[in-house]
Write an enzyme that holds these catalytic residues in place. Structure first.
Site, PDB file in Angstrom:
ATOM      1  N   GLY A 154      63.207  67.869 150.344  1.00 38.31           N
ATOM      2  CA  GLY A 154      62.200  68.859 149.989  1.00 38.31           C
ATOM      3  C   GLY A 154      60.818  68.667 150.608  1.00 38.31           C
ATOM      4  O   GLY A 154      60.657  67.991 151.365  1.00 38.31           O
ATOM      5  N   CYS A 158      63.043  63.540 149.106  1.00 42.89           N
ATOM      6  CA  CYS A 158      64.624  63.800 149.283  1.00 42.89           C
ATOM      7  C   CYS A 158      65.328  63.739 147.986  1.00 42.89           C
ATOM      8  O   CYS A 158      64.766  63.698 146.814  1.00 42.89           O
ATOM      9  CB  CYS A 158      65.094  62.510 150.115  1.00 42.89           C
ATOM     10  SG  CYS A 158      64.537  61.803 151.641  1.00 42.89           S
ATOM     11  N   LYS A 173      66.204  64.750 142.551  1.00 35.42           N
ATOM     12  CA  LYS A 173      65.094  64.961 143.365  1.00 35.42           C
ATOM     13  C   LYS A 173      64.083  63.831 143.090  1.00 35.42           C
ATOM     14  O   LYS A 173      63.377  63.769 142.143  1.00 35.42           O
ATOM     15  CB  LYS A 173      64.684  66.170 143.131  1.00 35.42           C
ATOM     16  CG  LYS A 173      63.941  66.921 143.932  1.00 35.42           C
ATOM     17  CD  LYS A 173      63.726  68.557 143.497  1.00 35.42           C
ATOM     18  CE  LYS A 173      62.424  68.956 144.462  1.00 35.42           C
ATOM     19  NZ  LYS A 173      62.219  70.380 144.208  1.00 35.42           N
ATOM     20  N   ASP A 270      58.722  81.393 145.204  1.00 34.10           N
ATOM     21  CA  ASP A 270      58.921  80.611 146.569  1.00 34.10           C
ATOM     22  C   ASP A 270      60.670  80.747 146.824  1.00 34.10           C
ATOM     23  O   ASP A 270      61.128  79.848 147.074  1.00 34.10           O
ATOM     24  CB  ASP A 270      58.681  79.175 146.465  1.00 34.10           C
ATOM     25  CG  ASP A 270      58.831  78.399 147.683  1.00 34.10           C
ATOM     26  OD1 ASP A 270      58.546  79.050 148.857  1.00 34.10           O
ATOM     27  OD2 ASP A 270      58.812  77.190 147.759  1.00 34.10           O
TER      28      ASP A 270
END
Length: 442
Positions: A154, A158, A173, A270
């Site tokens: 991201g 990671c 995450k 997004d």
């Protein structure tokens, strides 16, 4: 924590009983047995006996004095024994706590605890709050964040595959650094995902904050992101026409939930192919809500954020953000599904070209449209269905927001194009006709 049963304190009190039995002071007059008396022993004089008989209060005073001395010794003994009991109980509690901590530090115990927690989240459904995970728990589940467990990357770190049990996996995450912006996005995502519940929105299982590093624990999506499937090593070979339409439909369902069923409405801000995750059956779920905001007048001049190629023109130029900004991004994703191209591609020169600018003139020309379709799916769809999807995409990426449809309208236009077994309304009776020769490719 188990409390020691009252019987454990019995030895302490029992040890005090001998002390209490000896607490009585020696009598002022010793009692001597009869055999020990001397033959010459003379009893008390009649005068003394007479005085004793006439003064019975003297004996009472002596008895009260004995009782008073007993109290003086008994009170300190009771206090001492109570203190000893409290000390012994505290030591027992400390011992139990140490045993418990020692047990919890074992990796097997950590995995067992995680499984129970995650199974609870799965079975109880919507009402379960987001859990706070221990760092040691995540460390054990990801095998100390080994590089071989990385399943994605991201903006701030990671994503790791975490194994809490043989039958249950999750995604962790990891967000490192990034300053105040990263921290704000983390808090925003935890807050939103803890309240959002939909089959096409990623499920947040919990989070962890360890020093300056933050972690999000989500359900694992075995087929990764749509971006990886389309633009990775496989180049979309696993995505048939009907699966692509299913992904588009489910993405629209997720957006409709945000725009129409949340109060206040939520703007993802997004939406892109890397934030559309796919499970083992290619069910699509929206993820990464760090930049998401609630719809309202205060968002007219919100700080510009997003990904190049997906940002709507009015937001990019004027900072105006509405639900129609998400509709524009959805149109770009739909073009990716149709053509297999990235949203922004480098030309032979140093300039870049957006998929919207390149595709719009050809999308409205039926003679050119078949030639720009991804070669992987070029002969898989009905020609009428292709024209309909292209028309939806063109409407979604209109420069003027008022010309774009609501996501609900997009959703209803896609349902007839998806087979019933994949969640749509299409009943397939015969194979789809070819739409033309495999002429030009990318």
């Amino acid at each position: 924590m188990k409390v020691a049963p009252p019987l454990l304190l019995l030895p302490i009190w029992a040890s005090c009983f001998p002390l209490l039995s000896n607490a009585r002071p020696e009598p002022l007059f010793s009692t001597i047995s009869a055999p020990a008396l001397s033959p010459e022993y003379k009893p008390t004089s009649p005068v003394s006996a007479t005085m004793a008989a006439l003064s019975p209060g003297v004996e009472d005073e002596r008895a009260q004095e004995h009782h008073h001395l007993d109290k003086k010794l008994l009170i300190p003994l009771i206090f001492t024994s109570s203190a000893l009991g409290i000390i012994m109980l505290s030591l027992l509690c400390c011992w139990v706590c140490r045993r418990k901590n020692s047990k919890n530090s074992d990796p097997k115990s950590i995995r067992s605890s995680a499984l129970g927690k995650l199974n609870s989240l799965k079975t109880t459904g919507k009402k379960v709050p987001v859990s706070v995970f221990d760092y040691q728990l995540l460390e054990a589940a990801t095998n100390n964040f080994r590089e071989s467990n990385v399943v994605g990357e991201g903006g701030f770190g990671c994503i790791y595959k975490a194994r809490f049990d043989e039958n249950f996996l999750a995604a962790v995450k990891r967000l490192e650094g990034g300053g105040q912006d990263a921290e704000k996005e983390f808090e925003n995502e935890v807050d939103l995902l803890s309240r959002l519940r939909h089959s096409n929105i990623i499920s947040l299982l919990g989070y962890c904050i360890h020093a300056e590093t933050r972690f999000l624990v989500c359900e694992l999506m075995q087929n990764g992101s749509l971006e990886t499937q389309l633009h990775g090593p496989s180049h979309g070979s696993a995505l048939t026409w009907h699966i692509r339409m299913k992904i588009a439909l489910e993405t629209a369902k997720g957006l409709e939930y945000l725009h129409e069923h949340c109060n206040p409405p939520v703007i993802h801000r997004d939406l892109k192919s890397s934030n559309i995750l796919l499970d083992s059956n290619f069910n699509a779920k929206l993820s990464d809500f760090g930049l998401a905001v609630t719809s309202g007048a205060q968002n007219k001049n919100i700080k510009l954020s997003g990904t190049l190629g997906y940002v709507a023109p009015e937001y990019l130029l004027d900072g105006k953000l509405t639900e129609k900004s998400d509709v524009y991004a959805f149109g770009v994703v739909l073009l990716e599904l149709l053509m297999g191209r990235k949203p922004v591609e480098k030309m032979e020169s140093t300039e870049c070209q957006s998929i919207v600018t390149w595709a719009l003139p050809q999308l409205t020309d039926r003679s050119k449209l078949p030639n720009i379709v991804d070669p992987v799916i070029r002969n898989m769809m009905d020609l009428k269905h292709l024209y309909q999807v292209a028309a939806v995409a063109v409407l979604c990426v209109q420069p003027e927001p008022s010309y774009r449809p609501l996501i609900t309208d997009v959703l209803h236009s896609l349902i007839p194009l998806v087979p019933v077994e994949l969640g749509g309304a299409l009943r397939i009776t015969e194979s789809a006709p070819s739409i033309g020769p495999n002429s030009s490719s990318h």
